[in-house]
Design a protein around this motif. Structure first.
Motif, PDB file in Angstrom:
ATOM      1  N   GLU A   7     -19.716  55.909  40.433  1.00 54.26           N
ATOM      2  CA  GLU A   7     -19.569  57.269  40.370  1.00 54.26           C
ATOM      3  C   GLU A   7     -19.144  57.926  39.076  1.00 54.26           C
ATOM      4  N   ASP A   8     -19.245  59.341  38.981  1.00 54.80           N
ATOM      5  CA  ASP A   8     -19.013  59.877  37.569  1.00 54.80           C
ATOM      6  C   ASP A   8     -19.880  59.396  36.514  1.00 54.80           C
ATOM      7  N   VAL A   9     -21.164  59.394  36.718  1.00 55.43           N
ATOM      8  CA  VAL A   9     -22.190  59.075  35.876  1.00 55.43           C
ATOM      9  C   VAL A   9     -23.125  60.082  35.895  1.00 55.43           C
ATOM     10  N   LEU A  10     -24.056  59.988  34.830  1.00 54.23           N
ATOM     11  CA  LEU A  10     -25.090  60.756  34.896  1.00 54.23           C
ATOM     12  C   LEU A  10     -24.998  62.257  34.971  1.00 54.23           C
ATOM     13  N   TYR A  13     -22.853  69.085  34.474  1.00 54.51           N
ATOM     14  CA  TYR A  13     -21.838  69.875  34.751  1.00 54.51           C
ATOM     15  C   TYR A  13     -20.882  69.293  35.724  1.00 54.51           C
ATOM     16  N   THR A  14     -21.565  68.542  36.673  1.00 55.12           N
ATOM     17  CA  THR A  14     -20.922  67.701  37.723  1.00 55.12           C
ATOM     18  C   THR A  14     -21.392  66.502  37.527  1.00 55.12           C
ATOM     19  N   SER A  15     -20.809  65.237  38.069  1.00 57.88           N
ATOM     20  CA  SER A  15     -21.129  64.044  38.170  1.00 57.88           C
ATOM     21  C   SER A  15     -22.097  63.718  39.066  1.00 57.88           C
ATOM     22  N   GLY A  16     -22.894  62.417  38.582  1.00 57.01           N
ATOM     23  CA  GLY A  16     -23.826  61.976  39.480  1.00 57.01           C
ATOM     24  C   GLY A  16     -23.291  60.607  39.994  1.00 57.01           C
ATOM     25  N   MET A  17     -24.262  59.839  40.558  1.00 55.83           N
ATOM     26  CA  MET A  17     -23.759  58.645  40.918  1.00 55.83           C
ATOM     27  C   MET A  17     -24.967  57.473  40.804  1.00 55.83           C
ATOM     28  N   ALA A  18     -24.972  56.307  40.826  1.00 55.63           N
ATOM     29  CA  ALA A  18     -25.741  55.332  40.861  1.00 55.63           C
ATOM     30  C   ALA A  18     -25.512  54.234  41.876  1.00 55.63           C
ATOM     31  N   MET A  19     -26.459  53.491  42.592  1.00 52.51           N
ATOM     32  CA  MET A  19     -26.270  52.249  43.209  1.00 52.51           C
ATOM     33  C   MET A  19     -27.237  51.212  42.658  1.00 52.51           C
ATOM     34  N   ILE A  20     -26.747  50.086  42.295  1.00 54.86           N
ATOM     35  CA  ILE A  20     -27.619  49.130  41.773  1.00 54.86           C
ATOM     36  C   ILE A  20     -27.333  47.750  42.222  1.00 54.86           C
ATOM     37  N   ALA A  21     -28.342  47.217  42.857  1.00 55.62           N
ATOM     38  CA  ALA A  21     -28.197  45.711  43.405  1.00 55.62           C
ATOM     39  C   ALA A  21     -28.502  44.651  42.064  1.00 55.62           C
ATOM     40  N   ARG A  50     -19.926  53.492  26.064  1.00 61.38           N
ATOM     41  CA  ARG A  50     -18.806  54.571  25.679  1.00 61.38           C
ATOM     42  C   ARG A  50     -19.302  55.843  26.254  1.00 61.38           C
ATOM     43  N   ASN A  51     -20.607  56.292  26.202  1.00 62.12           N
ATOM     44  CA  ASN A  51     -20.854  57.607  26.850  1.00 62.12           C
ATOM     45  C   ASN A  51     -20.969  57.834  28.067  1.00 62.12           C
ATOM     46  N   GLN A  52     -21.099  56.634  28.912  1.00 61.50           N
ATOM     47  CA  GLN A  52     -21.304  56.692  30.377  1.00 61.50           C
ATOM     48  C   GLN A  52     -20.071  55.755  31.054  1.00 61.50           C
ATOM     49  N   GLU A  53     -18.833  56.162  30.856  1.00 56.00           N
ATOM     50  CA  GLU A  53     -17.752  55.575  31.066  1.00 56.00           C
ATOM     51  C   GLU A  53     -17.748  54.807  32.445  1.00 56.00           C
ATOM     52  N   GLY A  54     -18.338  55.812  33.426  1.00 56.45           N
ATOM     53  CA  GLY A  54     -18.363  55.413  34.833  1.00 56.45           C
ATOM     54  C   GLY A  54     -18.983  53.904  35.006  1.00 56.45           C
ATOM     55  N   PHE A  55     -19.925  53.868  34.237  1.00 57.22           N
ATOM     56  CA  PHE A  55     -20.764  52.348  34.407  1.00 57.22           C
ATOM     57  C   PHE A  55     -19.795  51.300  33.973  1.00 57.22           C
TER      58      PHE A  55
END
Length: 80
Positions: A7-10, A13-21, A50-55
Motif C-alpha cells: 500500500e501507499d505506492v503508485l 495525489y493519493t496512494s495506490g496499491m499492488a498485490m504480487i504473487a 527509494r522513490n516508491q518506499e511502500g514497496f
C-alpha cells in the motif's frame, strides 16, 4: 507462494496499491520494478525502491496455493 500486498505506492495525489504473487519479497520487488519502475523512469531497483518506499515492506503477506502463477495479480494507481 505468497501474496505480497503493498500500500501507499503508485502515487499521484493519493496512494495506490499492488498485490504480487511470488516466493520471496525480493522477487516481488523485482516484479514491481519490472512492471512499474520504467513508468517512474527509475533506472535501477534501488532507485525504484527509494522513490516508491511502500514497496520496501509489504503491508501484508498471505500464503497462496503453489499453482498460482507468479506476477502482479492486481494494482490500482493513486488518483489525482
Amino acid at each position: 507462494m505468497n501474496l505480497y500486498v503493498f500500500e501507499d505506492v503508485l502515487e499521484d495525489y493519493t496512494s495506490g496499491m499492488a498485490m504480487i504473487a511470488e516466493h520471496t519479497l525480493e522477487d516481488a520487488q523485482a516484479i514491481a520494478f519490472e512492471q512499474f519502475g520504467h513508468h517512474q523512469r527509475d533506472n535501477t531497483l534501488e532507485e525504484f525502491l527509494r522513490n516508491q518506499e511502500g514497496f520496501r515492506v509489504p503491508t501484508g503477506v498471505y500464503p497462496l496455493a503453489n499453482n498460482v502463477k507468479p506476477g502482479v495479480l492486481h494494482f490500482v494507481y493513486g488518483g489525482g
